[in-house]
Design a protein around this motif. Structure first.
Motif, PDB file in Angstrom:
ATOM      1  N   ASN A   1      48.244  49.046  31.037  1.00 57.12           N
ATOM      2  CA  ASN A   1      47.101  49.063  31.815  1.00 57.12           C
ATOM      3  C   ASN A   1      47.290  47.527  32.354  1.00 57.12           C
ATOM      4  OD1 ASN A   1      44.876  49.170  33.247  1.00 57.12           O
ATOM      5  ND2 ASN A   1      43.570  49.839  31.399  1.00 57.12           N
ATOM      6  N   MET A   2      47.371  47.250  33.515  1.00 48.05           N
ATOM      7  CA  MET A   2      47.176  46.000  34.351  1.00 48.05           C
ATOM      8  C   MET A   2      45.859  45.301  34.439  1.00 48.05           C
ATOM      9  SD  MET A   2      50.628  46.368  37.011  1.00 48.05           S
ATOM     10  CE  MET A   2      49.260  46.618  38.386  1.00 48.05           C
ATOM     11  N   THR A   3      44.993  46.135  34.325  1.00 51.88           N
ATOM     12  CA  THR A   3      43.650  45.721  34.849  1.00 51.88           C
ATOM     13  C   THR A   3      43.157  44.493  33.988  1.00 51.88           C
ATOM     14  OG1 THR A   3      42.849  48.077  35.220  1.00 51.88           O
ATOM     15  CG2 THR A   3      40.983  46.693  35.165  1.00 51.88           C
ATOM     16  N   PRO A   4      43.284  44.470  32.789  1.00 55.03           N
ATOM     17  CA  PRO A   4      42.939  43.193  31.864  1.00 55.03           C
ATOM     18  C   PRO A   4      43.568  42.086  32.469  1.00 55.03           C
ATOM     19  CG  PRO A   4      43.305  45.015  30.514  1.00 55.03           C
ATOM     20  CD  PRO A   4      43.771  45.519  31.700  1.00 55.03           C
ATOM     21  N   MET A   5      44.906  41.938  32.780  1.00 51.97           N
ATOM     22  CA  MET A   5      45.599  40.952  33.136  1.00 51.97           C
ATOM     23  C   MET A   5      45.187  40.557  34.691  1.00 51.97           C
ATOM     24  SD  MET A   5      49.591  40.253  33.942  1.00 51.97           S
ATOM     25  CE  MET A   5      49.738  41.321  35.503  1.00 51.97           C
ATOM     26  N   ILE A   6      44.903  41.556  35.640  1.00 49.49           N
ATOM     27  CA  ILE A   6      44.333  41.192  36.917  1.00 49.49           C
ATOM     28  C   ILE A   6      42.793  40.467  36.806  1.00 49.49           C
ATOM     29  CG2 ILE A   6      43.558  42.354  39.106  1.00 49.49           C
ATOM     30  CD1 ILE A   6      45.789  44.446  38.504  1.00 49.49           C
ATOM     31  N   ASN A   7      42.181  41.100  35.871  1.00 49.11           N
ATOM     32  CA  ASN A   7      40.818  40.333  35.668  1.00 49.11           C
ATOM     33  C   ASN A   7      40.951  39.014  35.257  1.00 49.11           C
ATOM     34  OD1 ASN A   7      39.534  42.831  36.908  1.00 49.11           O
ATOM     35  ND2 ASN A   7      39.187  43.714  34.676  1.00 49.11           N
ATOM     36  N   ALA A   8      41.717  38.834  34.292  1.00 49.27           N
ATOM     37  CA  ALA A   8      41.795  37.491  33.778  1.00 49.27           C
ATOM     38  C   ALA A   8      42.492  36.368  34.769  1.00 49.27           C
ATOM     39  CB  ALA A   8      42.946  37.537  32.343  1.00 49.27           C
ATOM     40  N   VAL A   9      43.661  36.878  35.405  1.00 46.97           N
ATOM     41  CA  VAL A   9      44.050  36.099  36.571  1.00 46.97           C
ATOM     42  C   VAL A   9      42.824  35.780  37.470  1.00 46.97           C
ATOM     43  CG1 VAL A   9      45.745  35.663  38.511  1.00 46.97           C
ATOM     44  CG2 VAL A   9      46.392  36.679  36.262  1.00 46.97           C
ATOM     45  N   THR A  10      42.027  36.460  37.932  1.00 47.62           N
ATOM     46  CA  THR A  10      40.986  36.368  38.865  1.00 47.62           C
ATOM     47  C   THR A  10      40.162  35.414  38.036  1.00 47.62           C
ATOM     48  OG1 THR A  10      41.277  38.647  39.758  1.00 47.62           O
ATOM     49  CG2 THR A  10      39.389  37.577  40.218  1.00 47.62           C
ATOM     50  N   LYS A  11      39.556  35.667  37.097  1.00 50.93           N
ATOM     51  CA  LYS A  11      38.865  34.811  36.257  1.00 50.93           C
ATOM     52  C   LYS A  11      39.225  33.104  36.340  1.00 50.93           C
ATOM     53  CE  LYS A  11      36.326  38.249  33.522  1.00 50.93           C
ATOM     54  NZ  LYS A  11      36.262  38.652  32.273  1.00 50.93           N
TER      55      LYS A  11
ATOM     56  N   ASN B   1      46.303  38.001  47.975  1.00 55.03           N
ATOM     57  CA  ASN B   1      47.594  38.608  47.864  1.00 55.03           C
ATOM     58  C   ASN B   1      47.714  39.230  46.650  1.00 55.03           C
ATOM     59  OD1 ASN B   1      48.443  38.238  50.531  1.00 55.03           O
ATOM     60  ND2 ASN B   1      49.366  36.227  50.094  1.00 55.03           N
ATOM     61  N   PHE B   2      47.621  38.589  45.282  1.00 57.49           N
ATOM     62  CA  PHE B   2      47.738  39.083  44.048  1.00 57.49           C
ATOM     63  C   PHE B   2      47.044  40.475  43.717  1.00 57.49           C
ATOM     64  CE2 PHE B   2      46.682  39.042  39.562  1.00 57.49           C
ATOM     65  CZ  PHE B   2      47.638  39.264  39.101  1.00 57.49           C
ATOM     66  N   ARG B   3      45.955  40.595  44.335  1.00 57.68           N
ATOM     67  CA  ARG B   3      44.905  41.498  44.000  1.00 57.68           C
ATOM     68  C   ARG B   3      45.401  42.732  45.045  1.00 57.68           C
ATOM     69  NH1 ARG B   3      40.848  41.373  40.362  1.00 57.68           N
ATOM     70  NH2 ARG B   3      40.185  43.041  41.251  1.00 57.68           N
ATOM     71  N   TYR B   4      45.873  42.452  46.119  1.00 61.46           N
ATOM     72  CA  TYR B   4      46.391  43.332  47.036  1.00 61.46           C
ATOM     73  C   TYR B   4      47.761  44.021  46.487  1.00 61.46           C
ATOM     74  CZ  TYR B   4      47.933  45.751  51.291  1.00 61.46           C
ATOM     75  OH  TYR B   4      48.528  46.743  52.127  1.00 61.46           O
ATOM     76  N   LEU B   5      48.549  43.077  45.832  1.00 64.65           N
ATOM     77  CA  LEU B   5      49.642  43.593  45.285  1.00 64.65           C
ATOM     78  C   LEU B   5      49.389  44.682  44.241  1.00 64.65           C
ATOM     79  CD1 LEU B   5      52.958  43.751  45.003  1.00 64.65           C
ATOM     80  CD2 LEU B   5      52.378  41.527  43.689  1.00 64.65           C
ATOM     81  N   ALA B   6      48.316  44.271  43.381  1.00 67.89           N
ATOM     82  CA  ALA B   6      48.051  45.190  42.205  1.00 67.89           C
ATOM     83  C   ALA B   6      47.650  46.695  42.475  1.00 67.89           C
ATOM     84  CB  ALA B   6      46.854  44.463  41.479  1.00 67.89           C
ATOM     85  N   VAL B   7      46.843  46.571  43.858  1.00 67.05           N
ATOM     86  CA  VAL B   7      46.604  47.790  44.115  1.00 67.05           C
ATOM     87  C   VAL B   7      47.622  48.705  44.656  1.00 67.05           C
ATOM     88  CG1 VAL B   7      45.184  49.167  46.264  1.00 67.05           C
ATOM     89  CG2 VAL B   7      44.038  46.987  44.895  1.00 67.05           C
ATOM     90  N   ARG B   8      48.457  47.942  45.417  1.00 65.47           N
ATOM     91  CA  ARG B   8      49.815  48.736  46.046  1.00 65.47           C
ATOM     92  C   ARG B   8      50.796  49.125  44.740  1.00 65.47           C
ATOM     93  NH1 ARG B   8      49.633  50.475  50.877  1.00 65.47           N
ATOM     94  NH2 ARG B   8      52.008  50.535  50.807  1.00 65.47           N
ATOM     95  N   VAL B   9      50.766  48.504  43.552  1.00 67.84           N
ATOM     96  CA  VAL B   9      51.537  48.636  42.537  1.00 67.84           C
ATOM     97  C   VAL B   9      51.002  49.906  41.790  1.00 67.84           C
ATOM     98  CG1 VAL B   9      52.265  48.106  40.225  1.00 67.84           C
ATOM     99  CG2 VAL B   9      52.722  46.632  42.127  1.00 67.84           C
TER     100      VAL B   9
END
Length: 125
Positions: free
Chosen positions: A3-13, A49-57
């Motif tokens: 699950n990539m969601t925790p990593m995406i949220n941590a990078v965002t924070k 860009n990072f969050r858009y890439l996460a959505v596309r992945v």
């Protein structure tokens, strides 16, 4: 990591905390205003860009898991166009440092490496 969601949220924070610190530096240290604004603009563009890439992945992974036959991509052209847009904004307006903007575009992607390692180690313990 499945699950990539925790990593995406941590990078965002982490990126938002960096941006807050840079904006505080912009307000308090007048000599580096162009650099702090440029880095903040770059971080904003890099985070988008990072969050858009996460959505596309996530979309590509769902497409492969469902065994759909349609073609898919990771939106490279969209992400590069957004980076060019942020860079041109930095060039056009003199209050932004171009070098800091370009560096800021890469920081959220680079932050994903240590954050991913930290979360993997934390998950195994």
């Amino acid at each position: 990591m499945d699950n990539m969601t925790p990593m995406i949220n941590a990078v965002t924070k982490v990126t938002l905390v960096l941006m807050a610190g840079l904006l505080m530096g912009w307000a308090l240290h007048h000599e580096t205003r162009t650099v702090t604004l440029g880095m903040t603009l770059g971080l904003l563009g890099g985070l988008v860009n990072f969050r858009y890439l996460a959505v596309r992945v996530r979309m590509v992974a769902e497409s492969v898991a469902n065994q759909e036959g349609r073609a898919f991509s990771l939106g490279f052209v969209t992400r590069i166009c957004f980076a060019i847009l942020v860079t041109m904004f930095s060039v056009k307006i003199e209050h932004f440092s171009l070098e800091a903007t370009i560096i800021g575009l890469f920081i959220p992607q680079i932050l994903s490496i240590p954050v991913g390692i930290y979360l993997s180690v934390k998950q195994k313990m």
